[in-house]
Motif scaffolding. Structure first.
Motif, PDB file in Angstrom:
ATOM      1  N   THR A  41      -7.184  -6.188   2.760  1.00 46.86           N
ATOM      2  CA  THR A  41      -7.422  -4.781   2.421  1.00 46.86           C
ATOM      3  C   THR A  41      -8.909  -4.456   2.471  1.00 46.86           C
ATOM      4  N   GLU A  73     -10.047   3.691  -1.659  1.00 45.40           N
ATOM      5  CA  GLU A  73      -9.076   2.615  -1.872  1.00 45.40           C
ATOM      6  C   GLU A  73      -9.761   1.259  -2.030  1.00 45.40           C
ATOM      7  N   VAL A 249       1.693   6.852   5.838  1.00 40.59           N
ATOM      8  CA  VAL A 249       0.963   6.557   4.604  1.00 40.59           C
ATOM      9  C   VAL A 249       1.409   7.488   3.478  1.00 40.59           C
ATOM     10  N   VAL A 252       4.952   6.494   1.930  1.00 38.40           N
ATOM     11  CA  VAL A 252       4.879   5.305   1.076  1.00 38.40           C
ATOM     12  C   VAL A 252       4.087   5.600  -0.200  1.00 38.40           C
ATOM     13  N   HIS A 253       2.950   6.275  -0.060  1.00 36.10           N
ATOM     14  CA  HIS A 253       2.073   6.541  -1.205  1.00 36.10           C
ATOM     15  C   HIS A 253       2.768   7.407  -2.250  1.00 36.10           C
ATOM     16  N   CYS A 256       6.020   5.687  -3.838  1.00 31.05           N
ATOM     17  CA  CYS A 256       5.741   4.703  -4.899  1.00 31.05           C
ATOM     18  C   CYS A 256       5.253   5.387  -6.167  1.00 31.05           C
ATOM     19  N   THR A 279       3.264  -2.696  -5.657  1.00 31.23           N
ATOM     20  CA  THR A 279       3.406  -1.936  -4.412  1.00 31.23           C
ATOM     21  C   THR A 279       2.279  -0.936  -4.244  1.00 31.23           C
ATOM     22  N   TYR A 280       1.946  -0.170  -5.325  1.00 30.48           N
ATOM     23  CA  TYR A 280       0.923   0.862  -5.144  1.00 30.48           C
ATOM     24  C   TYR A 280      -0.487   0.394  -5.465  1.00 30.48           C
ATOM     25  N   THR A 284       0.096  -0.708  -0.864  1.00 34.38           N
ATOM     26  CA  THR A 284      -0.244   0.610  -0.318  1.00 34.38           C
ATOM     27  C   THR A 284      -1.690   0.688   0.167  1.00 34.38           C
ATOM     28  N   LEU A 287      -1.865  -0.704   3.499  1.00 34.98           N
ATOM     29  CA  LEU A 287      -1.153   0.076   4.511  1.00 34.98           C
ATOM     30  C   LEU A 287      -2.092   0.993   5.278  1.00 34.98           C
ATOM     31  N   ASN A 288      -3.082   1.541   4.584  1.00 38.76           N
ATOM     32  CA  ASN A 288      -4.003   2.479   5.225  1.00 38.76           C
ATOM     33  C   ASN A 288      -4.731   1.859   6.425  1.00 38.76           C
TER      34      ASN A 288
END
Length: 313
Positions: A41, A73, A249, A252-253, A256, A279-280, A284, A287-288
């Motif tokens: 990440t 993030e 994105v 999912v964002h 969650c 998950t968040y 997440t 994921l970005n």
């Protein structure tokens, strides 16, 4: 921050984060997995910000918001994940009241900031597709800066309100059944009636999730209706491609966040709540960079050019 007295008159000066005590036999595996995801990440978001800042043709509103989201993030995970990794090296992790409040403050600020940044990105896509001739006027640098600062300001304001509400409560227990200081696990430690605080929390959660999600939904209804009017199949495909990464994105964002904060209090067990939180807080944010590098041709092309200029490549 206030320190409060329980019934036996002991001072609650710190909390104990129980972390993943239910999964202690798997803590080494979890540590390796979470550390790997965290490093990916960080690397991914730093790479995105670096590539965008060094590539002149990516200095557009879309990539400005993407850079802002990546920075947000990166700090967001920095607030949560290192302490979570520490919790996997021992059974309990103490944290002072001030430390807990500080972590909750940054977590709330950045999480809400991310929600509204995604909304700003949805508005940017709406203007680009539905009003292309006025795009440079409607999405100039001043407007982009105002949208970014607006997202951060809402996060700061809501975080201050939430922190002020939660840490006015008297705490009679100090063992937080979580791996970071989230609102609901901390409020469960209070010996006072938290009904009013629960209502306030639900109203605020609904505002910061439902409002931006609704605005993004409206944007995409208008975007899709405009795309369907494009006569060229190639044109429709190109228009959809510019929205696919952002839409992935967003789903999912907000999905969650809705499960975590808009569900009934007793619906899930502690382990299920922690899985949703992972998950968040871990997946997440990864994921970005993954979505925007794997699905975005401009970012991939800029990355290839940056690598080809590197004499060590």
């Amino acid at each position: 921050w206030p320190v409060c007295f329980s019934k036996n008159h002991t001072v609650v000066s710190e909390f104990i984060l129980q972390g993943f005590s239910s999964f202690r036999e798997h803590k080494i595996i979890l540590f390796v997995i979470f550390l790997t995801l965290y490093l990916l990440t960080l690397a991914g978001n730093v790479l995105i910000v670096t590539v965008i800042s060094l590539t002149r043709h990516l200095h557009t509103p879309m990539y400005f918001f993407l850079s802002a989201l990546s920075i947000s993030e990166t700090v967001y995970t920095l607030v949560i994940v290192p302490l979570m990794l520490c919790s996997l090296t021992g059974l309990n992790q103490p944290i002072s009241l001030a430390g807990c409040a500080t972590q909750m403050f940054f977590f709330l600020t950045l999480a809400i900031n991310n929600c509204f940044l995604l909304t700003a990105m949805g508005y940017d896509r709406y203007v680009a597709i539905c009003n292309p001739l006025r795009y440079t006027v409607l999405m100039n640098k001043r407007v982009c800066a105002l949208l970014a600062w607006g997202a951060l300001s809402i996060g700061l304001l809501v975080a201050v309100v939430q922190i002020s509400s939660v840490f006015r409560l008297p705490f009679c227990d100090r063992e937080v059944a979580h791996y970071f200081c989230d609102i609901l696990p901390v409020m469960k430690l209070s010996c006072a009636d938290t009904t009013l605080h629960d209502i306030i929390n639900f109203i605020i959660s609904s505002f910061v999730i439902v409002v931006p999600m609704g605005l993004v939904f409206i944007s995409y209804v208008l975007i899709i209706s405009t795309i369907l009017k494009i006569s060229s199949a190639q044109g429709r495909k190109k228009a959809f491609a510019t929205c696919a990464s952002h839409l992935t994105v967003v789903i999912v964002h907000y999905g969650c966040a809705s499960i975590a904060y808009l569900k009934p209090k007793s619906e899930n067990t502690r382990d299920q709540d922690q899985l949703i939180s992972v998950t968040y807080t871990v997946i997440t944010p990864l994921l970005n960079p993954v979505v925007y590098t794997l699905r975005n041709k401009e970012v991939k092309d800029a990355l290839r050019r940056a690598i080809s200029k590197n004499p060590l490549a």
